[in-house]
Write an enzyme that holds these catalytic residues in place. Structure first.
Site, PDB file in Angstrom:
ATOM      1  N   SER A 278       0.636  -1.247  -0.142  1.00  0.00           N
ATOM      2  CA  SER A 278       0.121   0.084  -0.052  1.00  0.00           C
ATOM      3  C   SER A 278       0.967   1.067  -0.053  1.00  0.00           C
ATOM      4  O   SER A 278       2.209   1.157   0.218  1.00  0.00           O
ATOM      5  CB  SER A 278      -0.928  -0.082   1.193  1.00  0.00           C
ATOM      6  OG  SER A 278      -0.061   0.518   2.411  1.00  0.00           O
ATOM      7  N   ASP A 279       0.187   2.350  -0.327  1.00  0.00           N
ATOM      8  CA  ASP A 279       0.810   3.689   0.211  1.00  0.00           C
ATOM      9  C   ASP A 279       0.913   3.757   1.437  1.00  0.00           C
ATOM     10  O   ASP A 279       0.057   3.418   2.214  1.00  0.00           O
ATOM     11  CB  ASP A 279       0.477   4.479  -0.843  1.00  0.00           C
ATOM     12  CG  ASP A 279       1.440   5.763  -0.918  1.00  0.00           C
ATOM     13  OD1 ASP A 279       1.460   6.687  -2.160  1.00  0.00           O
ATOM     14  OD2 ASP A 279       2.399   5.799  -0.158  1.00  0.00           O
ATOM     15  N   TRP A 280       1.516   4.893   1.923  1.00  0.00           N
ATOM     16  CA  TRP A 280       1.424   5.357   3.236  1.00  0.00           C
ATOM     17  C   TRP A 280       0.240   5.450   3.887  1.00  0.00           C
ATOM     18  O   TRP A 280      -0.604   6.424   3.380  1.00  0.00           O
ATOM     19  CB  TRP A 280       2.383   6.637   3.365  1.00  0.00           C
ATOM     20  CG  TRP A 280       2.446   7.198   5.041  1.00  0.00           C
ATOM     21  CD1 TRP A 280       1.631   7.670   5.712  1.00  0.00           C
ATOM     22  CD2 TRP A 280       3.560   6.558   5.778  1.00  0.00           C
ATOM     23  NE1 TRP A 280       2.301   7.894   6.924  1.00  0.00           N
ATOM     24  CE2 TRP A 280       3.340   7.312   7.003  1.00  0.00           C
ATOM     25  CE3 TRP A 280       4.786   5.841   5.470  1.00  0.00           C
ATOM     26  CZ2 TRP A 280       4.489   7.072   8.020  1.00  0.00           C
ATOM     27  CZ3 TRP A 280       5.863   5.948   6.604  1.00  0.00           C
ATOM     28  CH2 TRP A 280       5.455   6.433   7.712  1.00  0.00           C
ATOM     29  N   GLU A 281      -0.286   4.504   4.622  1.00  0.00           N
ATOM     30  CA  GLU A 281      -1.713   4.467   5.419  1.00  0.00           C
ATOM     31  C   GLU A 281      -2.841   4.683   4.241  1.00  0.00           C
ATOM     32  O   GLU A 281      -3.796   5.015   4.524  1.00  0.00           O
ATOM     33  CB  GLU A 281      -1.634   5.689   6.295  1.00  0.00           C
ATOM     34  CG  GLU A 281      -0.418   5.565   7.398  1.00  0.00           C
ATOM     35  CD  GLU A 281      -0.632   6.298   8.779  1.00  0.00           C
ATOM     36  OE1 GLU A 281      -1.660   7.145   8.591  1.00  0.00           O
ATOM     37  OE2 GLU A 281      -0.026   6.019   9.716  1.00  0.00           O
ATOM     38  N   SER A 282      -2.660   4.159   3.103  1.00  0.00           N
ATOM     39  CA  SER A 282      -3.771   4.061   2.102  1.00  0.00           C
ATOM     40  C   SER A 282      -4.744   3.192   2.274  1.00  0.00           C
ATOM     41  O   SER A 282      -5.893   3.466   1.894  1.00  0.00           O
ATOM     42  CB  SER A 282      -3.081   3.998   0.595  1.00  0.00           C
ATOM     43  OG  SER A 282      -2.616   2.847   0.313  1.00  0.00           O
TER      44      SER A 282
END
Ligand code: GLC
Length: 746
Positions: A278-282
């Site tokens: 995932s992207d940062w906390e996506s």
């Protein structure tokens, strides 16, 4: 279980595996035996632990020992990496090594131009070498996974992250993105200098409404497939190890939870068998989007869509066990994700040797690395104007005024998304120009403290320096902080009071060369006439100074070409070369008539075409544009067979002549148009480019070979097809090439 036991177990399995695989006669994924053997020992908790990516080197020791961390990002201290790896390997039950990740976007310690700048080189080979150096330097400290290349096509320079892209064109993005994949991943991922690459941000992150980061994306599927997905598919075909979904939604579905993107396209259509992180906390942002109503549902939607590992947030750690117990997530689905992560670790050789032996690597920022950084920077520089051939300043004996907020800004020249480059290593233009022309011949004054300054206090010193010189080199543009994630601008003009500064410099009457540093196209047509020459240098990295000096001195002729269209005004955005003709195409006659229109002009008296009354329809500078210190002539365009059979190759050529007086390099570009389609097709699409270096007077035949399958698009049934019919091709030095030839596909 200690690692040595595992090793013995694997020796037995390996022998068995080899004999079995000989009999199996079917290709099995790499490390299949080792992975299955390890999986058989893993509890559900152990498996979920592999899906978790933690940030930094503090506070994770307990989780690592408990086997609850699969990866760590943003740790680059070799000792810290060694300590954390030792915990994982020697203190956890199964001894599964961690994989350490970092954003190595355009260099690690040796910083290369921002990707938008590297794209301007139209030199994939050099970009591949830059990625290989970045990988070697990152791997030398223990980083084995980068979140790069970013292959998000962008047609909106308001977007702060356009600096990280390779511009507006899918073909150029694919060529550059795959070059970086090859550079990062090398011959084998297990090579100690290789790191796993990551195609991001999947997908259409660059199509955000208004060019505002993270904003909504609304795209028809055919445009998604024809424009935004091809560079990602090219990365899959290049063997990329991982993918990262984008923060944005597309048509109401956030990418991290998009089964269409992550399962239908990436897995089913493209057969990708790597890791999706995932992207940062996506993952938890799915709730913020309003796509889910809880952390648990975010974990469910994201995992089921095909996001295997969660970056920094804890939805998987907190909720996957529950979802498995409820039967909503199957063990088969969990095992698939874990296998992918274990396979990436095996392929990187982390199970053979999880530790980094920094002494085995060449020193970072060594002469070879800096020389390559300079070469890439030099080829990334685009000459936009050179009247009276004021450039190059070959053998210049007079005084040179070096002024402007970016002439001696080592931090800003490194560009955005730099975490491990050091401004102390950056060689600025001022330093290099003093070296080149002699300090006594260089009159330096910043004139402005920084690019956004509204303060004129430093003007007088700079104006004085200009008056005491024979030529002015003014360094203008944007500080690096004006590019990058969430650093979007609604106005593309020169920040601060740079225009006023430029006008006061122009009043000295001295010849003036602008050197622009920026992470995006800027609009400064209002002062463009004050410059005799303009070099667009993006943010060139560690070796910006020496590269600019080589171009200014004429040691090298500029060869860069624009990877993105430059608008005259931000109001023209989105504006790009591969536009559709529309039913009422504009023409030169419909250009800038706002003040020519008489009062009370009859409603239909000024024409009805696709343009702006105030800014016409053409850009300031088109995609693919760039001047040289020489001149080039294109002639004799030819097509081997003007009636091409479907499924055949098309051979198109033209002659290029260096009609100037110096050796120079031209980026020869091939554009094609499908004149009629079941969906309308762009007026031009880039289908090839070659860097051709010619001595003065030299002439060469340049040949392109493309296949009819490269001329396709997604039709009304969403099938990728090349339709028979009439086509046109152009060969030239920009998207405005006018040397064309007709051909047909039958
Ligand atoms: C950021 C970026 C992504 C980056 C990740 C880790 O928010 O969107 O490109 O790789 O977080 O730093």
């Amino acid at each position: 279980m200690s690692r040595k036991y595992l090793t013995q177990a694997w020796c037995v399995l390996l022998v068995t595996g080899i004999s079995l695989s000989c009999m199996a006669q079917k290709t099995i994924p790499s490390y299949h035996q080792e992975i299955e053997s390890l999986m058989s020992k893993m509890s559900v908790e152990d498996k979920i632990g592999q899906l978790i990516q933690e940030n930094g080197d503090q506070g994770h020791d307990g989780s690592i020992k408990a086997g609850q961390v699969g990866s760590v990002l943003n740790v680059v201290n070799p000792q810290a990496i060694h300590r954390m790896q030792q915990l994982a390997v020697d203190s956890s039950e199964l001894g599964i090594p961690l994989i350490f990740a970092r954003d190595v976007i355009h260099g690690f310690k040796t910083i290369f131009p921002i990707p938008l700048g590297m794209a301007a080189s139209f030199n994939p080979d050099l970009v591949q070498q830059s990625a290989a150096i970045a990988a070697e330097e990152a791997a030398s400290v223990g980083v084995r996974w980068t979140f790069s290349p970013m292959v998000d096509v962008s047609r909106d320079p308001r977007w702060g992250r356009v600096a990280e892209t390779f511009g507006e064109d899918p073909y150029l993005h694919a060529r550059m993105g795959t070059a970086m994949v090859r550079g990062y991943q090398g011959e084998k991922l297990s090579d100690k200098t290789s790191i796993a690459a990551c195609a991001k941000h999947f997908a259409a992150y660059g199509a955000a409404i208004g060019g505002r980061d993270y904003n909504t994306v609304e795209l028809p599927e055919n445009v998604l497939r024809d424009v935004y997905l091809p560079p990602f598919k090219a990365c899959v075909d290049a063997g990329i190890a991982s993918f990262m979904p984008s923060f944005n939604e597309i048509n109401g579905v956030p990418s991290s939870g998009s089964a269409f993107l992550l399962d239908q396209v990436l897995q089913k259509e493209w057969g990708f068998n790597g890791v999706v992180v995932s992207d940062w906390e996506s993952v938890i942002q799915l709730q913020t989007h309003g796509f889910t109503d809880s952390e648990k549902e975010s974990a469910y939607q994201s995992f089921m869509a095909g996001t295997h590992m969660e970056m920094n947030s804890k939805a998987y750690a907190n909720k996957l066990r529950e979802l498995i117990n409820e039967g909503r997530i199957s063990m088969e689905k969990l095992d698939d994700a874990v296998r992918r992560i274990l396979r990436m670790k095996f392929e990187l050789g982390l199970f053979d040797d999880p530790y980094t032996h920094t002494a085995d690597f060449p020193p970072m920022l060594n002469d070879h690395n800096k020389a390559l950084a300079k070469a890439v920077a030099t080829e990334s520089i685009v000459l936009l104007k050179n009247e009276k051939n004021i450039l190059p300043l070959t053998g210049f004996k007079g005084k040179i005024a070096v002024v402007g907020p970016l002439a001696d800004s080592p931090h800003d020249q490194l560009g955005t998304w730099i975490f491990d480059g050091d401004k102390a290593d950056a060689i600025t233009p001022l330093t290099s120009l003093r070296d080149l022309f002699g300090s006594k011949n260089v009159n330096y004054a910043a004139g402005m403290a920084f690019s956004r300054s509204l303060d004129k206090d430093l003007f007088p010193e700079a104006i004085e320096a200009a008056k005491n010189s024979d030529v002015i080199l003014v360094f203008i543009g944007e500080e690096s902080i004006l590019s990058g994630e969430s650093h979007c601008r609604a106005d593309l003009g020169l920040p601060g009071i740079q225009e006023e500064f430029i006008r006061q410099l122009a009043e000295t009457g001295k010849p003036m060369v602008a050197v622009v540093m920026a992470g995006r196209p800027l609009t400064f047509e209002s002062v463009f006439d004050t410059f005799d020459a303009v070099l667009y240098t993006w943010h060139l990295g560690t070796m910006a100074g020496p590269a600019i000096a080589d171009i200014v001195s004429g040691k090298v002729s500029p060869s860069g070409k624009l990877p993105i269209t430059f608008p005259r005004h931000v109001g023209q955005v989105p504006i790009y070369y591969s536009y559709k003709n529309s039913g009422k195409p504009a023409s030169d006659a419909t250009w800038e008539r706002l003040y020519e229109i008489p009062p009370e002009a009859p409603q239909l008296s000024i024409g009805n075409t696709n343009h702006y009354l105030d800014y016409g329809f053409e850009p300031w500078f088109p995609f693919g544009f760039g001047l040289s210190y020489s001149t080039f002539e294109y002639s004799d365009i030819n097509i081997q067979d003007p009636e091409v059979s479907m499924g055949d190759s098309i051979v198109i050529s033209a002659h290029l002549k260096n009609t100037g007086s110096v050796k120079a390099t031209e980026v020869v570009q091939l554009y094609v148009r499908d004149l009629v389609g079941s969906r309308t097709r762009p007026v031009r699409e880039l289908k090839g480019f070659q860097r051709i270096t010619l001595e003065a007077g030299e002439r060469k035949k340049v040949v392109f070979r493309i296949h009819t399958s490269e001329l396709g698009f997604h039709n009304l049934d969403m099938e990728y097809v090349t339709e028979p019919g009439a086509f046109k091709a152009w060969i030239g030095g920009s998207s405005g090439a006018d040397l064309g030839i007709d051909f047909s596909v039958n």
